[in-house]
Design a protein around this motif. Structure first.
Motif, PDB file in Angstrom:
ATOM      1  N   PHE A   1       0.831  -1.208   0.000  1.00 36.22           N
ATOM      2  CA  PHE A   1       0.000   0.000   0.000  1.00 36.22           C
ATOM      3  C   PHE A   1       0.863   1.254   0.000  1.00 36.22           C
ATOM      4  N   PHE A   2       1.887   1.298   0.821  1.00 42.46           N
ATOM      5  CA  PHE A   2       2.765   2.469   0.870  1.00 42.46           C
ATOM      6  C   PHE A   2       3.398   2.727  -0.490  1.00 42.46           C
ATOM      7  N   ALA A   3       3.983   1.682  -1.082  1.00 41.60           N
ATOM      8  CA  ALA A   3       4.648   1.852  -2.375  1.00 41.60           C
ATOM      9  C   ALA A   3       3.656   2.256  -3.451  1.00 41.60           C
ATOM     10  N   ALA A   4       2.503   1.614  -3.474  1.00 40.70           N
ATOM     11  CA  ALA A   4       1.517   1.890  -4.517  1.00 40.70           C
ATOM     12  C   ALA A   4       0.948   3.298  -4.403  1.00 40.70           C
ATOM     13  N   VAL A   5       0.627   3.711  -3.191  1.00 43.73           N
ATOM     14  CA  VAL A   5       0.044   5.047  -2.995  1.00 43.73           C
ATOM     15  C   VAL A   5       1.023   6.143  -3.401  1.00 43.73           C
ATOM     16  N   LEU A   6       2.255   6.041  -2.957  1.00 44.47           N
ATOM     17  CA  LEU A   6       3.224   7.107  -3.232  1.00 44.47           C
ATOM     18  C   LEU A   6       3.638   7.124  -4.699  1.00 44.47           C
ATOM     19  N   LEU A   7       3.760   5.964  -5.334  1.00 40.86           N
ATOM     20  CA  LEU A   7       4.073   5.959  -6.763  1.00 40.86           C
ATOM     21  C   LEU A   7       2.894   6.484  -7.579  1.00 40.86           C
ATOM     22  N   SER A   8       1.674   6.167  -7.170  1.00 37.80           N
ATOM     23  CA  SER A   8       0.497   6.720  -7.859  1.00 37.80           C
ATOM     24  C   SER A   8       0.474   8.235  -7.745  1.00 37.80           C
TER      25      SER A   8
END
Length: 718
Positions: A485-492
């Motif tokens: 979730f952390f990686a996906a949210v910040l990359l989005s």
């Protein structure tokens, strides 16, 4: 970053996050029943008793109690793996994680064989209790054997296991009987607390197991017949009996415990209790407070939502047990295979990156074939989607069939193939360099986010989630889901920020990060205030860096200030919630206030050390760091060019690193969160690096007429 709009939005984000803590979670509906205190409490334990052992014909007493009382699945985690009968009984009496088994466990736990001396005709004495107490002092849990009997004036024990639980710290058992008499009325009414060993259910064949369960049910029938008035009966499968850890039976029958599920603040999910909760529960039923400094559990509470049909309810417990056992076996293979596959993929990308690099010399390396490039891009997209695909596989009940591991990997492969094809065929993936990065990140964030708002059912006992057998988490977001979730949210957020002018990027990143922070921190959804604080730090740093330039003092001060406001707000609100609704952060602050936080810190430190040296995700986190430094950050690696053309991507990488490391340390998972985040983010960064090396025409271009002196020129999404 110092302009009013970003700061105003940050204040709104903080307010929303704090208001989110007021939304009740699954444990919020559970209220301790202090108004229905019992005069007597009887704990009847049977090592190895599971829900699939119980039916109306073979075990009529157990069936009757389950139909009338409140039920749940019991996680028997102790200080020993597996929890053998001696460990389970000792943990029950201590109300904290304990260890009594000292020998290596093979396929089957050793029989409980305790030396019991009878200096008089009333009580008993355990001569090895001193050694047991000394052993607990070597463990990080602060366990005090006999904390439960020390909290009441008198305790009666029947059987060897009960003697282990009822023995005070110096070895004395107040009242002891080797077995329950034909008329147990007098035995069960002499002390406020009685503990009875129903025997072990450890049969290796169905026939032997059935006989042991029937024998336990017969002893329980005598207890029911001779129990005192205004008594509450707790029935529990107190331990495992072999190396296969399972979920066990727990039933509460008495005034105020009619129907419904059992839950506690330890689990936060209806239908689940921990073994360490039984001691505080017994004391709560007697109207006594549990000694918080030495007991790790919380008193059980009553929750609604149980099916009216007991067969359906017990089937749910059996199904959860099978799923947890299957997922525990498959998850080790899944994460090791994922780590090895990604390491192999990164190694295969190195020569392609070197051949893709175009320099100014008259000659250069031959560009790689287009088919090879497309294949590696496809594999990198699939690698980043592996954990979301494994999470989605939880929709299919793969654990109910034979060859469960093969079925899981087959379904996961099918889901992964569908997600990968969907991603690469999206128009945005073809038209833009960052297209597949943003698409994969959005899919991963949506999978975890939707799971959280629907009760985190895919993460509970899931291969890519957390197991009730581990006893660490039962609701909300787990360490694996947190990393994804952390990686996906910040990359989005980074991909979206690339589409707007520089001055608006911090505003957009803060807005995109608001909802995920709310999801992670709210007890009804993510139920992890520490994770919300970690994500807040990541969002703030990403917002500070996304316009471009370096992290100067002014940006760092604003980012830390906003993060501190959110952290203090979460801590304050969580601390002032009812005890049964507090998250881990609120409970820790309460312990810090009354001087008992040292035990939590010791357990957290121990959990971090174990996770650091035993998890394949640690290997993946370390490999990811080395790969970024030794390969991607080289002139031919492409990442520097990616950072230069797309500054928000660099900001997101910094935010992911800070958030995942902080989230892992606060959650006792060491580098597991960072490893999971790396498994999602690094394939996407590698894909982006390959694309910018292959797209030599990509150039930084000005999108604003005026840019501050300390900020580099912005770029558009290519």
């Amino acid at each position: 970053m110092l302009r009013p709009p970003p700061l105003l939005l940050a204040a709104v984000v903080s307010l929303l996050a704090l208001l989110g803590l007021g939304v009740s979670g699954t444990a919020a509906a559970a209220k301790p029943l202090s108004d229905d205190d019992a005069d007597y409490v009887i704990i009847a334990g049977a090592a190895g008793l599971r829900w699939d052992d119980i039916d109306a014909e073979r075990t009529p007493t157990l069936w009757m109690l389950a139909e009338r009382g409140a039920i749940g699945s019991l996680s028997t985690r102790s200080a020993h793996v597996p929890t053998c009968p001696g460990d389970g009984w000792l943990t029950l009496g201590a109300g904290n994680y304990a260890e009594r088994t000292t020998t290596e466990v093979g396929e089957v736990c050793p029989k409980l064989d305790v030396a019991i001396e009878r200096p008089d005709a009333i009580g008993a004495y355990l001569p090895d209790q001193r050694a047991v107490v000394e052993r607990q002092r070597e463990l990080p849990f602060g366990t005090v054997p006999g904390a439960l009997p020390e909290s009441v004036r008198c305790t009666a024990a029947v059987g060897q296991g009960a003697a282990v639980a009822a023995a005070r710290s110096f070895g004395r058992v107040d009242r002891y009987a080797p077995e329950l008499p034909a008329d147990p009325t007098s035995t069960l009414s002499k002390c406020l607390l009685s503990i009875v060993d129903l025997g072990s259910v450890d049969g290796l064949t169905p026939q032997r197991r059935a006989k042991q369960v029937q024998a336990a049910d017969a002893v329980l029938a005598k207890i029911v017949k001779g129990r005192p008035e205004r008594s509450t009966l707790l029935v529990a499968g107190v331990s495992d009996t072999d190396r296969t850890s399972r979920l066990h039976v727990v039933i509460a029958d008495g005034r105020g415990w009619t129907g419904g599920w059992l839950t506690s603040a330890s689990t936060g999910r209806p239908g689940y209790l921990e073994l360490v909760d039984l001691a505080p529960t017994a004391l709560s039923m007697l109207g006594r407070d549990a000694p918080k400094k030495i007991m790790a559990g919380h008193a059980a509470a009553h929750a609604q939502g149980r099916p009216d049909d007991l067969g359906e309810a017990t089937a749910a417990g059996t199904d959860a047990d099978r799923q947890a056992a299957a997922a525990r076996t498959v998850s080790a293979w899944f994460f090791w295979l994922l780590a090895l596959a990604q390491i192999g993929l990164f190694a295969a990308v190195v020569p392609l990156l070197r051949r893709s690099y175009r320099h100014a010399g008259p000659t250069g390396p031959t560009p790689p074939p287009e088919r090879v490039v497309r294949l590696l891009e496809l594999l990198l997209v699939g690698a980043a989607l592996a954990m979301p695909a494994a999470l989605i596989t939880g929709i299919v009940p793969w654990w109910r069939f034979g060859q469960r591991g093969l079925i899981f990997f087959a379904v996961t492969g099918l889901v992964l193939a569908l997600l990968t094809v969907l991603t690469v065929r999206l128009p945005v993936s073809r038209a833009r360099t960052l297209g597949p990065v943003g698409a994969v990140a959005a899919i991963a964030a949506a999978v975890v986010g939707l799971d959280l708002v629907t009760g985190a059912k895919l993460q509970l006992n899931g291969v890519a989630g957390y197991s009730a057998l581990e006893g660490g988490r039962y609701a909300g977001i787990g360490m694996v889901g947190m990393g994804v979730f952390f990686a996906a949210v910040l990359l989005s957020a980074a991909c979206l920020a690339q589409l707007v002018p520089q001055r608006r990027r911090p505003l957009l990143v803060a807005g995109v990060g608001a909802v995920p922070i709310l999801l992670v921190g709210t007890p009804a959804w993510g139920a992890d205030a520490g994770g919300a604080i970690a994500l807040t730090a990541g969002v703030c740093l990403t917002a500070a860096l996304c316009p471009g330039g370096w992290l100067n003092f002014r940006r760092l001060a604003v980012a830390l200030g906003i993060g501190l406001v959110v952290a203090v707000g979460f801590a304050y609100v969580d601390l002032h919630r009812p005890v049964e609704q507090q998250g881990s952060l609120g409970r820790f602050l309460a312990q810090f206030a009354d001087g008992t936080s040292g035990l939590t810190l010791n357990r957290l430190g121990s959990a971090n050390r174990i996770a650091l040296v035993t998890s394949p995700l640690t290997v993946l986190a370390l490999v990811a760091a080395v790969f970024m430094w030794a390969v991607l950050m080289r002139p031919w690696g492409g990442l520097k060019r990616l950072y230069g053309i797309y500054p928000p991507v660099r900001a997101a990488v910094v935010g992911i690193a800070v958030a995942s490391v902080l989230g892992g340390l606060l959650g006792g998972a060491a580098l597991n969160v960072a490893g999971t985040a790396a498994a999602t983010a690094l394939p996407l960064l590698t894909l982006g690096a390959m694309r910018v090396l292959g797209h030599a025409a990509d150039r930084t271009r000005i999108v604003e007429e005026s840019v501050s002196a300390d900020t580099p020129v912005g770029v558009s999404g290519a």
